[in-house]
Design a protein around this motif. Structure first.
Motif, PDB file in Angstrom:
ATOM      1  N   CYS A 183     -20.977  -5.143 -24.597  1.00  0.00           N
ATOM      2  CA  CYS A 183     -21.676  -4.672 -23.408  1.00  0.00           C
ATOM      3  C   CYS A 183     -20.807  -4.963 -22.187  1.00  0.00           C
ATOM      4  N   PHE A 184     -21.109  -4.265 -21.099  1.00  0.00           N
ATOM      5  CA  PHE A 184     -20.495  -4.613 -19.821  1.00  0.00           C
ATOM      6  C   PHE A 184     -21.589  -4.914 -18.814  1.00  0.00           C
ATOM      7  N   VAL A 185     -21.207  -5.611 -17.747  1.00  0.00           N
ATOM      8  CA  VAL A 185     -22.162  -6.109 -16.760  1.00  0.00           C
ATOM      9  C   VAL A 185     -21.786  -5.515 -15.406  1.00  0.00           C
ATOM     10  N   TRP A 186     -22.753  -4.860 -14.779  1.00  0.00           N
ATOM     11  CA  TRP A 186     -22.515  -4.168 -13.513  1.00  0.00           C
ATOM     12  C   TRP A 186     -23.464  -4.742 -12.461  1.00  0.00           C
ATOM     13  N   VAL A 187     -22.884  -5.176 -11.332  1.00  0.00           N
ATOM     14  CA  VAL A 187     -23.655  -5.699 -10.202  1.00  0.00           C
ATOM     15  C   VAL A 187     -23.452  -4.718  -9.049  1.00  0.00           C
ATOM     16  N   PRO A 188     -24.314  -3.708  -8.912  1.00  0.00           N
ATOM     17  CA  PRO A 188     -24.037  -2.607  -7.981  1.00  0.00           C
ATOM     18  C   PRO A 188     -23.940  -3.026  -6.528  1.00  0.00           C
TER      19      PRO A 188
END
Length: 416
Positions: free
Chosen positions: A170-175
């Motif tokens: 998975c990847f983690v995105w903090v918009p």
């Protein structure tokens, strides 16, 4: 900053450095694998807590930087260098949510079933002094299938499932921060999706995940290994060019498979893009592009190599004995192998050395040839995975000869 680059086309890469804050509220700990701590209003989010044996160092580094409670930890996948380092936090009384893609628990169960097998693979791949593999797991407490969103104070954190090096990535995105934590979807090496000793990898889905991440317009990219990248254009370059590296190989394999070529023909014909192969973040010093070809063939075409004799073959020793008889004895094979080795034909010499030692395992001249051939192959090959196998073959011959076995090169380089 040593751990961060704004120009990935010219960066000098290493996997080791002192912990440092590489972006506002982001601590990066680079000790072969990258561990990150993100400071948020609700507490800390730790991305990939690392190896079990580095848990104390990681804990001390993070606590020396920030004393906020550990709210959550995420495993970008379940490999031993990423998902086994939380114990020191648990020993200190913290009870974070542990987030992972839903296939991670199945990975841990498989690891428990095949621990001896994986321990020997790791010994061979990394030239370890003995078989090593973890046997204790810190299990996820919160899993997801496709996506998951956490609200940590006023900051939204999104987890997105992917396939690539593993089926539990998975990847983690903090918009709001434009922070992208991508795990081993970027490793500052050619993508590790061929490994000849490990389970199936997923080159096509890997390329798709990279392209999806490129569309996020991240300002910071935090990979599983190597340097963090700052700047939207720089991030996009790393992601899209890595995807293109994979797609060049994928497209060739598909075209040739659909044209009816045999697996061995495809293996020898397919090559990576030469320009992309020179990028600092796409060097084939870990995996090998030919191994990616093999993995695609295994994924889409099964394990048969196209040679009918290999479908239900005679044992390797029986085949080698037949070849030795045709050659006029093992001595003739050894002499031929020596001639090939002296002429720089190391690939052919390796085949001859294998025939000789499999036909007569006790023949010292045959074992000496095998030792010398794989010592040369070891020094010729930049891929760590190939090096590990060649070193193991060389050491097998050394053991037969009663000689001291060679150790692997220990990673000691640090970023200045």
């Amino acid at each position: 900053m040593a751990l961060l680059t704004t120009d990935p086309l010219k960066a000098r890469v290493s996997m080791f450095a002192d912990p440092a804050e590489v972006a506002p509220d982001v601590l990066m700990i680079a000790s072969f694998v990258n561990t990150y701590a993100l400071r948020l209003p609700a507490g800390l989010l730790v991305v990939d807590p690392g190896f079990a044996h580095t848990t104390t160092t990681v804990h001390q580094s993070i606590r020396g930087w920030c004393d906020a409670p550990l709210h959550s930890a995420v495993y970008t996948h379940g490999h031993a260098d990423h998902a086994f380092g939380l114990q020191a936090f648990l020993d200190a009384g913290e009870r974070p949510q542990i987030v992972a893609q839903e296939n991670c628990p199945a990975r841990f169960r498989r690891y428990a079933l095949t621990r001896g097998w994986n321990a020997r693979i790791n010994q061979r791949q990394f030239s370890l002094p003995q078989p090593m593999f973890p046997n204790r797991f810190i299990w996820p407490t919160l899993t997801f299938r496709d996506t998951l969103t956490q609200q940590l104070g006023d900051v939204e954190v999104r987890y997105v499932a992917a396939k690539g090096e593993t089926d539990d990535a998975c990847f983690v995105w903090v918009p709001s921060r434009r922070y992208l934590f991508c795990g081993d979807l970027i490793i500052w090496q050619a993508p590790n999706c061929g490994n000849p000793q490990k389970v199936q990898r997923y080159p096509l889905e890997w390329a798709e995940a990279l392209e999806a991440m490129a569309g996020l317009d991240a300002e910071f990219l935090f990979p599983g290994h190597g340097l963090a990248v700052q700047g939207a254009d720089a991030v996009r370059t790393v992601l899209t060019e890595t995807a293109r590296y994979l797609r060049v190989i994928i497209d060739q394999v598909l075209q040739r498979m659909n044209a009816g070529e045999t697996p061995e023909e495809i293996f020898h014909a397919v090559e990576p893009d030469p320009q992309l192969s020179r990028r600092p973040f796409l060097q084939a010093h870990y995996d090998h592009p030919k191994f990616i070809v093999r993995n695609l063939l295994r994924l889409w075409g099964g394990w048969w190599n196209g040679n009918a004799a290999d479908l239900l073959p005679a044992t390797p020793s029986v085949q080698a004995t037949e070849i030795a008889e045709l050659a006029g004895g093992v001595g003739k094979l050894v002499a031929r192998g020596r001639a090939l080795l002296e002429g720089g034909e190391t690939k052919r010499a390796a085949h001859v050395a294998e025939w000789a030692t499999r036909a007569e395992p006790q023949d010292r001249e045959a074992q000496a040839l095998k030792r010398d051939v794989y010592e040369r192959r070891l020094h010729e090959e930049p891929s760590l995975m190939a090096q590990g196998i060649y070193r193991a073959a060389m050491n097998d011959a050394k053991k037969s000869l009663g000689e001291s076995q060679a150790e692997g090169v220990k990673p000691t380089i640090r970023i200045p």
